[in-house]
Motif scaffolding. Sequence first.
Motif, PDB file in Angstrom:
ATOM      1  N   LEU A   1      16.587  27.497 -49.024  1.00 42.79           N
ATOM      2  CA  LEU A   1      16.800  26.254 -48.191  1.00 42.79           C
ATOM      3  C   LEU A   1      16.167  24.967 -48.285  1.00 42.79           C
ATOM      4  O   LEU A   1      15.054  24.966 -48.618  1.00 42.79           O
ATOM      5  CB  LEU A   1      16.538  26.781 -46.598  1.00 42.79           C
ATOM      6  N   ALA A   2      16.698  24.083 -48.193  1.00 40.28           N
ATOM      7  CA  ALA A   2      16.440  22.750 -48.112  1.00 40.28           C
ATOM      8  C   ALA A   2      16.364  22.176 -46.508  1.00 40.28           C
ATOM      9  O   ALA A   2      17.581  22.103 -46.239  1.00 40.28           O
ATOM     10  CB  ALA A   2      16.919  21.710 -48.972  1.00 40.28           C
ATOM     11  N   LEU A   3      15.509  22.050 -45.816  1.00 34.70           N
ATOM     12  CA  LEU A   3      15.800  21.944 -44.327  1.00 34.70           C
ATOM     13  C   LEU A   3      15.311  20.442 -43.848  1.00 34.70           C
ATOM     14  O   LEU A   3      14.276  20.128 -44.199  1.00 34.70           O
ATOM     15  CB  LEU A   3      15.110  22.905 -43.465  1.00 34.70           C
ATOM     16  N   VAL A   4      16.245  19.723 -43.055  1.00 32.30           N
ATOM     17  CA  VAL A   4      15.841  18.466 -42.900  1.00 32.30           C
ATOM     18  C   VAL A   4      15.999  18.137 -41.272  1.00 32.30           C
ATOM     19  O   VAL A   4      16.915  18.671 -40.664  1.00 32.30           O
ATOM     20  CB  VAL A   4      17.268  17.428 -43.536  1.00 32.30           C
ATOM     21  N   ALA A   5      15.222  17.492 -41.055  1.00 31.65           N
ATOM     22  CA  ALA A   5      15.142  17.060 -39.507  1.00 31.65           C
ATOM     23  C   ALA A   5      14.160  15.881 -39.213  1.00 31.65           C
ATOM     24  O   ALA A   5      13.352  15.562 -40.271  1.00 31.65           O
ATOM     25  CB  ALA A   5      14.860  18.260 -38.783  1.00 31.65           C
ATOM     26  N   ARG A   6      14.291  15.113 -38.070  1.00 31.55           N
ATOM     27  CA  ARG A   6      13.333  14.299 -37.891  1.00 31.55           C
ATOM     28  C   ARG A   6      11.928  14.743 -37.689  1.00 31.55           C
ATOM     29  O   ARG A   6      11.066  14.045 -38.128  1.00 31.55           O
ATOM     30  CB  ARG A   6      13.709  13.214 -36.620  1.00 31.55           C
ATOM     31  N   ARG A   7      11.945  15.938 -36.884  1.00 28.15           N
ATOM     32  CA  ARG A   7      10.582  16.580 -36.848  1.00 28.15           C
ATOM     33  C   ARG A   7      10.400  17.523 -37.755  1.00 28.15           C
ATOM     34  O   ARG A   7      10.842  18.817 -37.254  1.00 28.15           O
ATOM     35  CB  ARG A   7      10.536  16.860 -34.990  1.00 28.15           C
ATOM     36  N   GLY A   8       9.734  17.640 -38.599  1.00 25.71           N
ATOM     37  CA  GLY A   8       9.589  18.805 -39.566  1.00 25.71           C
ATOM     38  C   GLY A   8       8.583  19.933 -39.192  1.00 25.71           C
ATOM     39  O   GLY A   8       8.957  20.941 -39.348  1.00 25.71           O
ATOM     40  N   ASP A   9       7.829  19.461 -37.975  1.00 23.64           N
ATOM     41  CA  ASP A   9       6.930  20.338 -37.405  1.00 23.64           C
ATOM     42  C   ASP A   9       7.740  21.453 -36.672  1.00 23.64           C
ATOM     43  O   ASP A   9       7.219  22.758 -36.861  1.00 23.64           O
ATOM     44  CB  ASP A   9       5.916  19.616 -36.712  1.00 23.64           C
ATOM     45  N   LEU A  10       8.825  21.149 -36.211  1.00 23.60           N
ATOM     46  CA  LEU A  10       9.608  22.129 -35.456  1.00 23.60           C
ATOM     47  C   LEU A  10       9.971  23.166 -36.404  1.00 23.60           C
ATOM     48  O   LEU A  10      10.169  24.427 -36.037  1.00 23.60           O
ATOM     49  CB  LEU A  10      10.707  21.379 -34.726  1.00 23.60           C
ATOM     50  N   ILE A  11      10.433  22.643 -37.664  1.00 24.57           N
ATOM     51  CA  ILE A  11      11.006  23.505 -38.579  1.00 24.57           C
ATOM     52  C   ILE A  11      10.142  24.357 -39.273  1.00 24.57           C
ATOM     53  O   ILE A  11      10.230  25.729 -39.436  1.00 24.57           O
ATOM     54  CB  ILE A  11      11.844  22.754 -39.695  1.00 24.57           C
ATOM     55  N   ARG A  12       8.757  23.887 -39.434  1.00 25.73           N
ATOM     56  CA  ARG A  12       7.777  24.641 -40.068  1.00 25.73           C
ATOM     57  C   ARG A  12       7.523  25.808 -39.011  1.00 25.73           C
ATOM     58  O   ARG A  12       7.064  26.930 -39.337  1.00 25.73           O
ATOM     59  CB  ARG A  12       6.523  23.769 -40.321  1.00 25.73           C
ATOM     60  N   GLN A  13       7.133  25.457 -37.782  1.00 26.79           N
ATOM     61  CA  GLN A  13       7.106  26.443 -36.777  1.00 26.79           C
ATOM     62  C   GLN A  13       7.957  27.671 -36.898  1.00 26.79           C
ATOM     63  O   GLN A  13       7.675  28.821 -36.657  1.00 26.79           O
ATOM     64  CB  GLN A  13       6.885  25.702 -35.341  1.00 26.79           C
ATOM     65  N   TRP A  14       9.028  27.235 -36.553  1.00 31.01           N
ATOM     66  CA  TRP A  14      10.241  28.231 -36.852  1.00 31.01           C
ATOM     67  C   TRP A  14      10.040  29.073 -37.977  1.00 31.01           C
ATOM     68  O   TRP A  14      10.309  30.288 -38.114  1.00 31.01           O
ATOM     69  CB  TRP A  14      11.599  27.428 -36.541  1.00 31.01           C
ATOM     70  N   ALA A  15       9.895  28.530 -39.276  1.00 29.72           N
ATOM     71  CA  ALA A  15       9.987  29.244 -40.529  1.00 29.72           C
ATOM     72  C   ALA A  15       8.694  30.188 -40.256  1.00 29.72           C
ATOM     73  O   ALA A  15       8.902  31.338 -40.838  1.00 29.72           O
ATOM     74  CB  ALA A  15       9.584  28.200 -41.496  1.00 29.72           C
ATOM     75  N   VAL A  16       7.628  29.901 -39.689  1.00 31.44           N
ATOM     76  CA  VAL A  16       6.393  30.718 -39.749  1.00 31.44           C
ATOM     77  C   VAL A  16       7.016  32.041 -38.601  1.00 31.44           C
ATOM     78  O   VAL A  16       6.739  33.084 -38.890  1.00 31.44           O
ATOM     79  CB  VAL A  16       5.376  29.996 -39.092  1.00 31.44           C
ATOM     80  N   GLN A  17       7.547  31.479 -37.460  1.00 31.84           N
ATOM     81  CA  GLN A  17       7.769  32.634 -36.611  1.00 31.84           C
ATOM     82  C   GLN A  17       8.644  33.622 -37.271  1.00 31.84           C
ATOM     83  O   GLN A  17       8.735  35.045 -37.068  1.00 31.84           O
ATOM     84  CB  GLN A  17       8.381  31.988 -35.262  1.00 31.84           C
ATOM     85  N   GLN A  18       9.645  33.212 -37.888  1.00 36.12           N
ATOM     86  CA  GLN A  18      10.754  33.920 -38.440  1.00 36.12           C
ATOM     87  C   GLN A  18      10.230  34.732 -39.918  1.00 36.12           C
ATOM     88  O   GLN A  18      11.096  35.461 -40.328  1.00 36.12           O
ATOM     89  CB  GLN A  18      12.016  33.134 -39.286  1.00 36.12           C
ATOM     90  N   GLY A  19       9.177  34.281 -40.482  1.00 34.73           N
ATOM     91  CA  GLY A  19       8.286  34.882 -41.438  1.00 34.73           C
ATOM     92  C   GLY A  19       9.059  34.529 -42.884  1.00 34.73           C
ATOM     93  O   GLY A  19       9.200  35.480 -43.757  1.00 34.73           O
TER      94      GLY A  19
END
Length: 266
Positions: A36-54
């Motif tokens: 995945l190449a994940l794009v958003a204005r707030r990358g911190d939200l994606i990183r938090q989700w990625a950690v939560q999902q493992g």
Amino acid sequence: MTTDSSNPARLAFITGASSGIGQALAWHAYQRGWSLALVARRGDLIRQWAVQQGLDSRRFAVYEADVGEPDSIIAAAQRCMQQQGLPDLVVANAGISWGVDTALREDIDAMRQVMDVNVLGVAATFHAFITPMARRGHGCLAGVASVAGLRGLPGHGAYCASKAAAIAYCESLRGELRGSSVKVTTVLPGYVDTPLTRDNRYGMPFLMTPQAFAAKAWRAMQAGRSYAIIPWQMAWAGRLMRWLPNAVFDRLVAGRKRKHRHLDRR
């Protein structure tokens, strides 16, 4: 984890990946072995989700960008190609939905912002990938539009116009890339339960979860379909909407509650 590919290293570039449809598509792709190449204005939200999902850190990267600023999303696309390689699938999903009243001067500025994100943002997202994909000989560019792009709804002038333009743009691009083996898919969601729809003041028939929508949209993109309205019930409703005489359509939407104006929600 299941896979739908003999090459589990295939890469999906997805904008608006911090919530809603984008996040659901990212998870659906990841579960099928994609990187995945994940794009958003707030990358911190994606990183938090990625950690939560493992998520495996070797299989995703986060790029902070604003699709409403062409140079921002183009730079993110270039960084992706440098760091992860050329994607097999690009999903231009990021969008905004604001109610507007054209009689108010400040809403003209709001409308411009909606058009910048929902139309120019799609084109800017695809821009950097078109020539490399055509040269390689395969790839898919998927634009997420909306059933709202089929007819204009009161109070939705900005959103409906932007999604109608996105549909036409993707159709134009599909014709331009004919013969290149690069597919262009236009996906038209009906109502999906996301942050964009949760404060709507009107009924939302055939409401879907983001996960259910993602599964159906993924099948359409993988099948190389040029155009998909999801769910099927909304596809029939969409066809009817397009063919209704104006007088009949106008009576149907008369008195319909409008979407909240963006400025009224501040």
